[in-house]
Scaffold this motif. Structure first.
Motif, PDB file in Angstrom:
ATOM      1  N   ALA A  21       0.897  -1.314   0.294  1.00 17.98           N
ATOM      2  CA  ALA A  21       0.013   0.545   0.345  1.00 17.98           C
ATOM      3  C   ALA A  21       0.911   1.341  -0.178  1.00 17.98           C
ATOM      4  N   HIS A  22       1.892   1.536   0.635  1.00 17.66           N
ATOM      5  CA  HIS A  22       2.487   2.452   1.056  1.00 17.66           C
ATOM      6  C   HIS A  22       3.877   2.592  -0.712  1.00 17.66           C
ATOM      7  N   ARG A  23       4.052   1.337  -1.131  1.00 19.71           N
ATOM      8  CA  ARG A  23       4.954   1.528  -2.908  1.00 19.71           C
ATOM      9  C   ARG A  23       3.084   2.776  -3.443  1.00 19.71           C
ATOM     10  N   GLY A  24       2.243   2.107  -3.188  1.00 20.28           N
ATOM     11  CA  GLY A  24       1.152   2.736  -4.426  1.00 20.28           C
ATOM     12  C   GLY A  24       0.736   3.755  -4.086  1.00 20.28           C
ATOM     13  N   ALA A  25       0.930   4.689  -2.764  1.00 20.59           N
ATOM     14  CA  ALA A  25       0.369   5.681  -2.035  1.00 20.59           C
ATOM     15  C   ALA A  25       1.939   6.591  -2.382  1.00 20.59           C
ATOM     16  N   VAL A  26       2.727   5.738  -1.986  1.00 20.54           N
ATOM     17  CA  VAL A  26       4.130   7.122  -1.971  1.00 20.54           C
ATOM     18  C   VAL A  26       4.379   8.370  -3.038  1.00 20.54           C
ATOM     19  N   GLU A  27       3.942   8.435  -3.708  1.00 18.87           N
ATOM     20  CA  GLU A  27       3.894   8.529  -5.379  1.00 18.87           C
ATOM     21  C   GLU A  27       3.034  10.218  -4.881  1.00 18.87           C
ATOM     22  N   HIS A  28       2.434   9.699  -4.121  1.00 17.33           N
ATOM     23  CA  HIS A  28       1.655  11.925  -3.550  1.00 17.33           C
ATOM     24  C   HIS A  28       2.347  12.129  -2.492  1.00 17.33           C
ATOM     25  N   LEU A  29       3.199  11.310  -2.595  1.00 17.36           N
ATOM     26  CA  LEU A  29       3.948  12.198  -1.183  1.00 17.36           C
ATOM     27  C   LEU A  29       5.262  12.752  -2.301  1.00 17.36           C
ATOM     28  N   LEU A  30       5.580  12.441  -2.624  1.00 21.13           N
ATOM     29  CA  LEU A  30       7.178  12.430  -3.292  1.00 21.13           C
ATOM     30  C   LEU A  30       6.373  13.401  -4.743  1.00 21.13           C
ATOM     31  N   GLY A  31       5.172  13.508  -4.831  1.00 16.26           N
ATOM     32  CA  GLY A  31       5.076  14.469  -5.782  1.00 16.26           C
ATOM     33  C   GLY A  31       4.047  16.076  -5.320  1.00 16.26           C
ATOM     34  N   SER A  32       4.253  16.045  -4.010  1.00 14.01           N
ATOM     35  CA  SER A  32       4.456  17.428  -2.921  1.00 14.01           C
ATOM     36  C   SER A  32       4.910  17.975  -3.696  1.00 14.01           C
ATOM     37  N   PRO A  33       4.930  19.491  -3.524  1.00 17.71           N
ATOM     38  CA  PRO A  33       6.007  21.142  -3.578  1.00 17.71           C
ATOM     39  C   PRO A  33       6.640  20.111  -2.487  1.00 17.71           C
ATOM     40  N   GLU A  64       2.022  22.717   6.956  1.00 22.18           N
ATOM     41  CA  GLU A  64       1.303  23.897   6.093  1.00 22.18           C
ATOM     42  C   GLU A  64       0.744  22.863   5.330  1.00 22.18           C
ATOM     43  N   ASP A  65       1.479  22.822   3.874  1.00 19.65           N
ATOM     44  CA  ASP A  65       1.215  22.407   2.702  1.00 19.65           C
ATOM     45  C   ASP A  65       0.848  21.350   2.043  1.00 19.65           C
ATOM     46  N   PHE A  66       1.542  20.039   2.877  1.00 22.67           N
ATOM     47  CA  PHE A  66       1.122  18.275   2.622  1.00 22.67           C
ATOM     48  C   PHE A  66      -0.333  18.191   3.196  1.00 22.67           C
ATOM     49  N   ARG A  67       0.003  18.945   4.364  1.00 23.18           N
ATOM     50  CA  ARG A  67      -0.837  17.895   5.340  1.00 23.18           C
ATOM     51  C   ARG A  67      -2.560  18.575   4.706  1.00 23.18           C
ATOM     52  N   SER A  68      -2.398  19.490   4.493  1.00 25.56           N
ATOM     53  CA  SER A  68      -3.888  20.809   4.380  1.00 25.56           C
ATOM     54  C   SER A  68      -3.899  20.363   2.939  1.00 25.56           C
ATOM     55  N   SER A  69      -3.398  19.366   2.235  1.00 28.43           N
ATOM     56  CA  SER A  69      -3.421  18.817   0.648  1.00 28.43           C
ATOM     57  C   SER A  69      -4.752  17.844  -0.096  1.00 28.43           C
ATOM     58  N   PRO A  70      -5.010  17.675  -0.755  1.00 27.91           N
ATOM     59  CA  PRO A  70      -5.506  16.903  -0.908  1.00 27.91           C
ATOM     60  C   PRO A  70      -4.682  15.331  -1.434  1.00 27.91           C
ATOM     61  N   ALA A  71      -3.465  15.147  -1.787  1.00 29.35           N
ATOM     62  CA  ALA A  71      -2.166  14.263  -2.197  1.00 29.35           C
ATOM     63  C   ALA A  71      -2.225  14.109  -0.011  1.00 29.35           C
ATOM     64  N   PHE A  72      -2.336  14.942   0.718  1.00 23.51           N
ATOM     65  CA  PHE A  72      -1.841  14.317   1.841  1.00 23.51           C
ATOM     66  C   PHE A  72      -3.152  13.041   1.995  1.00 23.51           C
ATOM     67  N   THR A  73      -4.671  13.116   2.322  1.00 14.96           N
ATOM     68  CA  THR A  73      -5.441  12.122   2.801  1.00 14.96           C
ATOM     69  C   THR A  73      -5.185  11.218   1.704  1.00 14.96           C
ATOM     70  N   ARG A  74      -4.980  11.100   0.002  1.00 12.20           N
ATOM     71  CA  ARG A  74      -4.890  10.578  -0.889  1.00 12.20           C
ATOM     72  C   ARG A  74      -3.775   9.293   0.097  1.00 12.20           C
ATOM     73  N   TRP A  75      -2.714   9.695   0.168  1.00 12.99           N
ATOM     74  CA  TRP A  75      -1.446   9.090   1.411  1.00 12.99           C
ATOM     75  C   TRP A  75      -2.150   8.524   2.537  1.00 12.99           C
ATOM     76  N   ARG A  76      -2.835   8.885   3.130  1.00 15.58           N
ATOM     77  CA  ARG A  76      -3.202   8.529   4.453  1.00 15.58           C
ATOM     78  C   ARG A  76      -4.286   7.361   3.847  1.00 15.58           C
ATOM     79  N   ASP A  77      -4.942   7.250   3.237  1.00 16.24           N
ATOM     80  CA  ASP A  77      -5.979   6.501   3.057  1.00 16.24           C
ATOM     81  C   ASP A  77      -5.447   5.537   1.866  1.00 16.24           C
ATOM     82  N   GLY A  78      -4.613   5.675   1.593  1.00 17.15           N
ATOM     83  CA  GLY A  78      -3.757   4.095   1.254  1.00 17.15           C
ATOM     84  C   GLY A  78      -3.377   4.051   1.854  1.00 17.15           C
ATOM     85  N   ILE A  79      -2.792   3.897   3.322  1.00 20.11           N
ATOM     86  CA  ILE A  79      -1.701   2.857   4.274  1.00 20.11           C
ATOM     87  C   ILE A  79      -3.047   2.496   5.593  1.00 20.11           C
TER      88      ILE A  79
END
Length: 97
Positions: A21-33, A64-79
């Motif tokens: 699951a982390h391998r699939g979700a980490v793209e949301h983390l790595l793609g974050s500014p 601030e930026d990552f934790r308030s982003s949709p990318a954080f929600t997608r990453w968290r929901d994946g794991i």
């Protein structure tokens, strides 16, 4: 540079599923500014314990930026289905500088 260190406890017996699951979700983390890199490690003595190391440009890029982003929600929901409690997160700066 800020190093995020997250201790993640996974439900026993769910370790491989969590890793997948982390391998699939980490793209949301790595793609974050502001995210420079991410590396997941697994405990030897306690294989249900993982430590995630993430390098950020700044503390705000993470908290601030990552934790308030949709990318954080997608990453968290994946794991999230595999977690055994909330991760413990701390931030570090390079020593001596």
């Amino acid at each position: 540079m800020i190093l995020e260190v997250a201790e993640i406890l996974v439900q026993p017996g769910q370790e491989e599923e969590f890793e997948a699951a982390h391998r699939g979700a980490v793209e949301h983390l790595l793609g974050s500014p502001g995210c420079r890199s991410a590396r997941l490690t697994r405990g030897v003595e306690n294989p249900s314990r993982f430590v995630l190391f993430v390098e950020w440009d700044s503390l705000a890029a993470h908290t601030e930026d990552f934790r308030s982003s949709p990318a954080f929600t997608r990453w968290r929901d994946g794991i999230a289905p595999f977690l055994d409690g909330a991760p413990r997160v701390e931030h570090f700066v390079p020593a001596g500088g």
